[in-house]
Write a protein that holds these residues in place. Structure first.
Motif, PDB file in Angstrom:
ATOM      1  N   MET A   1       0.846  -1.199   0.000  1.00 40.57           N
ATOM      2  CA  MET A   1       0.000   0.000   0.000  1.00 40.57           C
ATOM      3  C   MET A   1       0.878   1.244   0.000  1.00 40.57           C
ATOM      4  O   MET A   1       1.715   1.414   0.876  1.00 40.57           O
ATOM      5  N   ASP A   2       0.687   2.090  -0.981  1.00 41.46           N
ATOM      6  CA  ASP A   2       1.420   3.354  -1.046  1.00 41.46           C
ATOM      7  C   ASP A   2       0.507   4.444  -0.464  1.00 41.46           C
ATOM      8  O   ASP A   2      -0.334   5.015  -1.160  1.00 41.46           O
ATOM      9  N   ALA A   3       0.677   4.689   0.841  1.00 42.19           N
ATOM     10  CA  ALA A   3      -0.239   5.583   1.542  1.00 42.19           C
ATOM     11  C   ALA A   3      -0.173   7.009   0.993  1.00 42.19           C
ATOM     12  O   ALA A   3      -1.207   7.676   0.851  1.00 42.19           O
ATOM     13  N   GLU A   4       1.041   7.480   0.688  1.00 39.53           N
ATOM     14  CA  GLU A   4       1.169   8.846   0.182  1.00 39.53           C
ATOM     15  C   GLU A   4       0.398   9.010  -1.128  1.00 39.53           C
ATOM     16  O   GLU A   4      -0.249  10.034  -1.371  1.00 39.53           O
ATOM     17  N   ARG A   5       0.498   7.989  -1.967  1.00 36.64           N
ATOM     18  CA  ARG A   5      -0.194   8.071  -3.252  1.00 36.64           C
ATOM     19  C   ARG A   5      -1.718   8.058  -3.055  1.00 36.64           C
ATOM     20  O   ARG A   5      -2.461   8.764  -3.734  1.00 36.64           O
ATOM     21  N   LEU A   6      -2.195   7.250  -2.091  1.00 39.39           N
ATOM     22  CA  LEU A   6      -3.639   7.157  -1.859  1.00 39.39           C
ATOM     23  C   LEU A   6      -4.222   8.485  -1.386  1.00 39.39           C
ATOM     24  O   LEU A   6      -5.293   8.900  -1.841  1.00 39.39           O
ATOM     25  N   VAL A   7      -3.537   9.174  -0.469  1.00 43.67           N
ATOM     26  CA  VAL A   7      -4.101  10.450  -0.002  1.00 43.67           C
ATOM     27  C   VAL A   7      -4.017  11.519  -1.087  1.00 43.67           C
ATOM     28  O   VAL A   7      -4.943  12.333  -1.249  1.00 43.67           O
ATOM     29  N   ARG A   8      -2.927  11.504  -1.854  1.00 44.70           N
ATOM     30  CA  ARG A   8      -2.842  12.473  -2.978  1.00 44.70           C
ATOM     31  C   ARG A   8      -3.940  12.190  -3.999  1.00 44.70           C
ATOM     32  O   ARG A   8      -4.576  13.106  -4.527  1.00 44.70           O
ATOM     33  N   ASP A   9      -4.166  10.905  -4.246  1.00 37.27           N
ATOM     34  CA  ASP A   9      -5.193  10.502  -5.218  1.00 37.27           C
ATOM     35  C   ASP A   9      -6.569  11.004  -4.782  1.00 37.27           C
ATOM     36  O   ASP A   9      -7.344  11.547  -5.584  1.00 37.27           O
ATOM     37  N   ALA A  10      -6.871  10.842  -3.510  1.00 39.44           N
ATOM     38  CA  ALA A  10      -8.182  11.281  -3.009  1.00 39.44           C
ATOM     39  C   ALA A  10      -8.353  12.785  -3.190  1.00 39.44           C
ATOM     40  O   ALA A  10      -9.411  13.266  -3.629  1.00 39.44           O
ATOM     41  N   VAL A  11      -7.312  13.556  -2.854  1.00 42.92           N
ATOM     42  CA  VAL A  11      -7.390  15.012  -2.964  1.00 42.92           C
ATOM     43  C   VAL A  11      -7.523  15.425  -4.431  1.00 42.92           C
ATOM     44  O   VAL A  11      -8.343  16.296  -4.778  1.00 42.92           O
ATOM     45  N   GLU A  12      -6.742  14.805  -5.304  1.00 44.68           N
ATOM     46  CA  GLU A  12      -6.807  15.170  -6.737  1.00 44.68           C
ATOM     47  C   GLU A  12      -8.171  14.851  -7.316  1.00 44.68           C
ATOM     48  O   GLU A  12      -8.741  15.628  -8.103  1.00 44.68           O
ATOM     49  N   ARG A  13      -8.722  13.703  -6.954  1.00 39.24           N
ATOM     50  CA  ARG A  13     -10.052  13.354  -7.476  1.00 39.24           C
ATOM     51  C   ARG A  13     -11.116  14.319  -6.965  1.00 39.24           C
ATOM     52  O   ARG A  13     -12.030  14.699  -7.698  1.00 39.24           O
ATOM     53  N   ASP A  49      -6.338  -0.848  12.939  1.00 37.96           N
ATOM     54  CA  ASP A  49      -7.402  -0.114  12.271  1.00 37.96           C
ATOM     55  C   ASP A  49      -6.785   0.681  11.134  1.00 37.96           C
ATOM     56  O   ASP A  49      -5.739   1.310  11.306  1.00 37.96           O
ATOM     57  N   LEU A  50      -7.427   0.654  10.003  1.00 34.83           N
ATOM     58  CA  LEU A  50      -6.857   1.308   8.829  1.00 34.83           C
ATOM     59  C   LEU A  50      -7.986   1.858   7.969  1.00 34.83           C
ATOM     60  O   LEU A  50      -8.911   1.120   7.599  1.00 34.83           O
ATOM     61  N   GLY A  51      -7.927   3.146   7.668  1.00 34.04           N
ATOM     62  CA  GLY A  51      -8.981   3.711   6.843  1.00 34.04           C
ATOM     63  C   GLY A  51      -8.610   5.077   6.319  1.00 34.04           C
ATOM     64  O   GLY A  51      -7.540   5.626   6.626  1.00 34.04           O
ATOM     65  N   LEU A  52      -9.510   5.638   5.537  1.00 27.70           N
ATOM     66  CA  LEU A  52      -9.270   6.894   4.845  1.00 27.70           C
ATOM     67  C   LEU A  52     -10.434   7.845   5.106  1.00 27.70           C
ATOM     68  O   LEU A  52     -11.599   7.467   4.919  1.00 27.70           O
ATOM     69  N   GLY A  53     -10.095   9.061   5.540  1.00 29.24           N
ATOM     70  CA  GLY A  53     -11.106  10.094   5.705  1.00 29.24           C
ATOM     71  C   GLY A  53     -10.835  11.227   4.723  1.00 29.24           C
ATOM     72  O   GLY A  53      -9.704  11.727   4.658  1.00 29.24           O
ATOM     73  N   VAL A  54     -11.842  11.615   3.968  1.00 27.01           N
ATOM     74  CA  VAL A  54     -11.683  12.681   2.970  1.00 27.01           C
ATOM     75  C   VAL A  54     -12.664  13.798   3.286  1.00 27.01           C
ATOM     76  O   VAL A  54     -13.853  13.553   3.507  1.00 27.01           O
ATOM     77  N   ARG A  55     -12.140  15.022   3.326  1.00 27.06           N
ATOM     78  CA  ARG A  55     -12.950  16.183   3.646  1.00 27.06           C
ATOM     79  C   ARG A  55     -12.877  17.151   2.481  1.00 27.06           C
ATOM     80  O   ARG A  55     -11.790  17.425   1.962  1.00 27.06           O
ATOM     81  N   VAL A  56     -14.017  17.667   2.060  1.00 23.18           N
ATOM     82  CA  VAL A  56     -14.043  18.621   0.946  1.00 23.18           C
ATOM     83  C   VAL A  56     -14.858  19.846   1.350  1.00 23.18           C
ATOM     84  O   VAL A  56     -15.713  19.783   2.230  1.00 23.18           O
ATOM     85  N   LEU A  57     -14.564  20.939   0.669  1.00 26.52           N
ATOM     86  CA  LEU A  57     -15.340  22.166   0.813  1.00 26.52           C
ATOM     87  C   LEU A  57     -15.853  22.534  -0.568  1.00 26.52           C
ATOM     88  O   LEU A  57     -15.067  22.681  -1.519  1.00 26.52           O
ATOM     89  N   LEU A  69     -10.052   0.503   4.414  1.00 23.81           N
ATOM     90  CA  LEU A  69      -9.143   0.055   3.351  1.00 23.81           C
ATOM     91  C   LEU A  69      -8.966  -1.458   3.424  1.00 23.81           C
ATOM     92  O   LEU A  69      -7.909  -1.990   3.126  1.00 23.81           O
ATOM     93  N   GLY A  70     -10.021  -2.125   3.853  1.00 17.55           N
ATOM     94  CA  GLY A  70      -9.915  -3.534   4.166  1.00 17.55           C
ATOM     95  C   GLY A  70      -9.541  -4.432   3.015  1.00 17.55           C
ATOM     96  O   GLY A  70      -8.590  -5.214   3.108  1.00 17.55           O
ATOM     97  N   GLU A  71     -10.247  -4.369   1.919  1.00 19.27           N
ATOM     98  CA  GLU A  71     -10.022  -5.357   0.872  1.00 19.27           C
ATOM     99  C   GLU A  71      -9.454  -4.768  -0.408  1.00 19.27           C
ATOM    100  O   GLU A  71      -8.694  -5.417  -1.101  1.00 19.27           O
ATOM    101  N   ASP A  72      -9.836  -3.544  -0.738  1.00 15.54           N
ATOM    102  CA  ASP A  72      -9.386  -2.964  -1.995  1.00 15.54           C
ATOM    103  C   ASP A  72      -8.957  -1.513  -1.756  1.00 15.54           C
ATOM    104  O   ASP A  72      -9.697  -0.573  -2.076  1.00 15.54           O
ATOM    105  N   PRO A  73      -7.762  -1.298  -1.202  1.00 13.53           N
ATOM    106  CA  PRO A  73      -7.346   0.067  -0.859  1.00 13.53           C
ATOM    107  C   PRO A  73      -7.357   1.016  -2.053  1.00 13.53           C
ATOM    108  O   PRO A  73      -7.696   2.197  -1.901  1.00 13.53           O
TER     109      PRO A  73
END
Lengths: 486, 453
Positions: A1-13, A49-57, A69-73
């Motif tokens: 799991m590339d955590a840095e890439r996942l958080v950047r991906d969420a923000v970019e999307r 415990d492992l998960g992702l929280g995304v906040r938008v305005l 991020l259990g089965e398909d991060p």
């Protein structure tokens, strides 16, 4: 799991699909808790415990989504961003005033809690051996009905990215332990804890913190005091001087200074759960919160604090600032959303969430009463009619954080400068500013230490945060003690 | 947001169970969804679309001389590697755990009632929630009040499977809408809680909170002391939940820290007072099984004024010689068994009747930050909140300033002189909901003044 890439991906999307601002936090937490009660294992929990929280305005409305991020991060960033955007866009006409953020979340860097002994490298066997020895040391007397020792260690790793260029990583480690004895005798049930209630004392530190407590050595005293309390007289009602131990003063700081100075609460945004605050912004800079001996400093950089970190969950770097200086209200606990309401250009960095499952809210950070000049012995010797109160038993405070009533596990009667009788369940009551204004002496830095609060509930839905309060014993003049049959 | 189907949760539990080589294994799958909008004067202040799946595994090693070593691990990693890593962590802890010589074996196969989720609650979207928020904010603005509140819908599917053949699964849903309306000198509160969001009267909540807030303006001082009070359901809930946290469980009973000690079977309370733990009540339903998959029994805790209890789980039933009532928390646990679905049986009086029976006293809408001073009589302290009103000559009068109470729950319940016919589900600052009517109580002890907020 590339955590840095996942958080950047969420923000970019999120930004690609219309977010004016976005941040993402990927949080991995490992916790291990062990409890031995009367020689038996009462609790053995290991949690990852492992998960992702995304906040938008979007258009001035927040949206937040949390996904495991259990089965398909790899699928989580897109899904979390989609759900957060949907929530924000649905607010529509209900949003009467748009959210505005102070400053920028463009910090980049890493922070790791310093420690000597990685608590996860200490085997469960060694941890259990210590707890078993402590429980054994609580034994030997029939009145000691419950003999308990527990420890808890945690490592939290958090990767965060923001749409303003922020990219941070933090590894936060904490450890804590404690013993407690519940005695039953003479029709009374009394409890004594060491070094504090709520399972002991916790620090941002490694296992060296636990080893330094001497749980086994302190256990017989804890047991004997619990038994002695069962035949001790209740603390009589009336006004007298109060000396608070550090492990009780921490709760006083927490409830009557920490919560009232959370800026979201000051503005009525916590009314639906925990209440409002008397410390309104018109009082800033002028209000006499306490006596000149009262210096209260918020500090998310202090070594060992449970909220000592590199950045808060707005991505704002940690800071140190006065909330009360020489008795005057001087500052608040803020987030980017709230800092502008008191004319500050940037947040103080006290916005935090419980893990990935919750959105951040304004939180008490480490908040401490600065040390004074007294020794405890001199303070007792200087007190003609008082009670020394030690260790939180129970507490209650009104919604505006003005009227409080706290009970400690024990009190020592002080008469003419000498410690005399043990008193059961001393219960004192007061009004927050009147109480802090009655503070006339604080013990010095040799008595000062950090006390951890591992269970601070706030928010709706409620979430739990941890923070520390530094304190040395302090004296408060003419405090009202409440009598009761307990 | 979709909630994991019960069949999928049961299958996940079976898959995890199959990977364990321990002497005994129990697997719990918790799948949660939770959508909420929190709001205040600016409109929505936060929202969340949240989902979480947790697998917990309780692993046991049987000792040749009797008893077990056991530990519990939890993980959110649901792939085989994640599950295997969790099982390995459990084995590593179990290796060094002390032996508990009198732990009973895991329970075998049981039947539990079917508890499907309430679909409208799961389907309630953010636009619908935002519309409720807009209604509340606009109504408050029109009345010159500041709103604060929460709309929330959530669902839980739990499956438990163990190596002794137990396999249970159930779902529950909960919907709530709460509004606090605050004016310059007082506030009002109303809420609605239930399993079906379509059954919540959102407009009624707004109307009641605004009406109560308007009535609460201009409070007058009131001296602390003993008063006859009418406690509305949120105030009753804040008190009764402490009997659940610390009182009716077999562990504290066994450890002499419960108000039940030496009193079970005594008629301590008025004959009209009956308190149950009932997870099957459709107005405030719980899962049909406890943390070990044991079917939850409906247990009388106070039966026509007579103190009953305590509730048990398999371990504490074995230790105390009592029957297992199915009130375990997930095991092993620092906490003992506890009731989680308190129900007070209704009386016959309307709220007006309850007030009508008060010569000089107070109507208490809600209690804030109640906390326990002492367990042996359940001594509690806290403050009134969101609307406290003077009653004189059986008629509701002016609002009064908030007060702090300090009193024993045993004494409070012994002093009940009237129960309402209407019941409501009500929560409190801490965890839990209670289905209860309003109560009239004599001699309720207020010990000091408090501030609103």
């Amino acid at each position: 799991m590339d955590a840095e890439r996942l958080v950047r991906d969420a923000v970019e999307r999120a930004t690609a699909r219309g977010a004016d601002y976005a941040d993402a936090r990927l949080v991995r937490t490992r916790t291990e808790e062990l409890t031995v009660r009367n020689g038996r294992l009462a609790g053995a929990l290991s949690d990852e415990d492992l998960g992702l929280g995304v906040r938008v305005l979007v258009g001035g409305s927040w949206g937040f989504a949390a996904r495991p991020l259990g089965e398909d991060p790899a699928a989580a960033p897109a899904e979390a961003a989609r759900l957060a955007l949907r929530a924000a866009k649905a607010m529509g006409r209900a949003q009467r005033s748009p959210v505005q953020l102070a400053g920028r979340a463009d910090a980049r860097g890493e922070y790791r809690t310093p420690f000597e002994l990685d608590p996860f490298e200490v085997s469960p066997a060694d941890r259990l051996d210590l707890l078993q020895a402590a429980v054994a040391a609580l034994g030997g007397r029939d009145e000691a009905v419950v003999r308990e020792a527990s420890c808890s260690v945690r490592r939290e790793e958090q990767w965060m990215a923001t749409s303003e260029g922020g990219e941070t990583f933090q590894e936060l480690v904490r450890a804590g332990a404690g013993v407690a004895c519940q005695a039953a005798a003479h029709g009374q049930v009394e409890r004594r804890s060491y070094p504090a209630s709520f399972g002991g004392n916790y620090l941002a530190a490694g296992w060296e913190h636990v080893l330094g407590m001497d749980l086994v050595g302190e256990a017989p005293r804890v047991r004997d005091e619990a038994i002695a309390l069962c035949s001790a007289p209740p603390c009589p009602p009336g006004r007298r001087d109060l000396i608070l131990s550090g492990n009780q003063l921490m709760l006083q700081i927490h409830e009557s200074v920490g919560h009232p100075t959370e800026l979201d609460r000051v503005h009525g945004h916590e009314v639906d759960l925990a209440g409002s605050s008397f410390a309104t912004t018109d009082k800033l800079g002028a209000f006499e919160y306490g006596s000149r001996h009262v210096d209260l400093v918020a500090d998310s950089t202090v070594p060992g604090g449970l909220d000592t970190r590199g950045f808060d969950d707005d991505g704002v770097p940690s800071q140190r600032w006065h909330v009360v200086r020489e008795g005057r209200l001087e500052g608040y606990l803020t987030s980017r959303e709230w800092a502008g309401r008191v004319g500050e250009a940037a947040s103080r960095g006290s916005n935090r969430a419980e893990g990935w499952f919750h959105p951040p809210i304004v939180r008490i950070t480490n908040l401490s009463l600065m040390p004074g000049t007294w020794t405890l012995d001199d303070l007792i010797a200087d007190t003609a009619d008082g009670v020394y109160c030690d260790t939180v038993k129970t507490w209650s405070i009104d919604p505006s954080r003005m009227n409080f009533q706290f009970t400690t596990e024990l009190g020592w009667e002080i008469v003419d400068g000498e410690r005399r009788r043990l008193l059961r369940s001393p219960t004192y009551q007061g009004s927050t500013p009147e109480f802090w204004r009655s503070c006339d002496a604080v013990c010095d830095e040799r008595h000062w230490r950090l006390w951890g609060v591992p269970n601070c509930g706030k928010g709706n839905p409620m979430q739990v945060a941890e923070m520390s309060h530094g304190a040395a014993p302090a004296r408060f003049r003419g405090v009202e003690f409440v009598g009761g049959s307990w | 947001m979709p909630l994991m189907e019960r069949g999928d949760a049961a299958e996940l539990a079976r898959r995890v169970l199959a990977r364990s080589a321990a002497d005994e294994t129990e697997v719990t799958v918790d799948a949660e969804v939770d959508d909420f909008v929190r709001f205040a004067d600016v409109g929505p202040t936060q929202n969340g679309a949240r989902e979480r799946v947790t697998v917990a595994v309780r692993v046991r090693r049987r000792e040749p001389g009797g008893g077990y070593r056991e530990a519990r691990v939890q993980t959110g990693a649901l792939d085989d590697a994640g599950i295997d890593a969790a099982l390995a962590r459990a084995e590593a802890i179990v290796e060094h755990c002390p032996v508990d010589p009198d732990l009973p074996a895991l329970g075998g196969a049981v039947e539990v009632r079917d508890t499907p989720p309430i679909r409208p609650t799961l389907d309630h979207g953010f636009r619908e929630k935002a519309a409720w928020v807009a209604g509340a904010v606009e109504a408050c603005a029109a009345a010159g009040l500041a709103p604060a509140g929460l709309v929330q819908t959530c669902g839980l599917t739990r499956a438990i499977a163990n190596s002794s053949g137990r396999a249970v699964v159930g779902s529950r849903t909960r919907a709530s809408f709460a509004l606090t309306a605050t004016g310059p000198e007082g506030s009002g509160f109303a809420d609605a809680i239930g399993p079906d969001v379509d059954a919540l009267d959102a407009e009624g909540v707004v109307a009641r909170a605004v009406e109560r807030a308007c009535a609460a303006q201009g409070p007058r001082p009131v001296e602390p002391g003993e008063y006859t009070v009418v406690l509305e359901p949120p105030a009753v809930s804040a008190l009764l939940l402490f009997s659940s946290y610390c009182g009716f469980g077999a562990r504290e009973f066994s450890e002499q820290a419960s108000f039940l000690c030496g009193r079970v079977g005594e008629r301590l309370f008025p004959a009209g007072l009956t308190l149950l733990d009932d997870a099957a009540d459709p107005r405030n339903p719980g899962l049909p099984f406890d943390g070990e998959g044991t079917p939850r029994r409906t247990v009388p805790l106070i039966e026509a004024g007579v103190l009953r209890g305590p509730v048990t789980d398999r371990t504490w039933a074995a230790r105390t010689g009592l029957e297992c009532t199915g009130h375990a928390l997930p095991q092993p646990s620092e906490d003992g068994p506890r009731p989680q679905n308190l129900v007070v049986e209704a009386g016959a009086e309307s709220l007006e009747d309850l007030i009508g029976g008060v010569e000089r006293g107070l109507l208490v809408s809600q209690l804030h930050y109640a906390n326990m001073i002492d367990p042996k009589d359940l001594a509690l302290t806290g403050t009134t909140r969101h609307g406290t009103f003077w009653i004189e000559g059986g008629r509701l009068g002016h609002p009064v300033h908030e007060l702090r109470f300090t009193d024993d729950l045993v004494r409070i319940l012994a002093s009940v002189t009237g129960l309402g016919a209407q019941r409501a589900v009500a929560g409190a600052l801490f965890d839990g909901d209670v289905l209860t009517p309003a109560l009239r109580v004599e001699g309720f002890r207020f010990t000091s003044a408090a501030e609103a907020g």
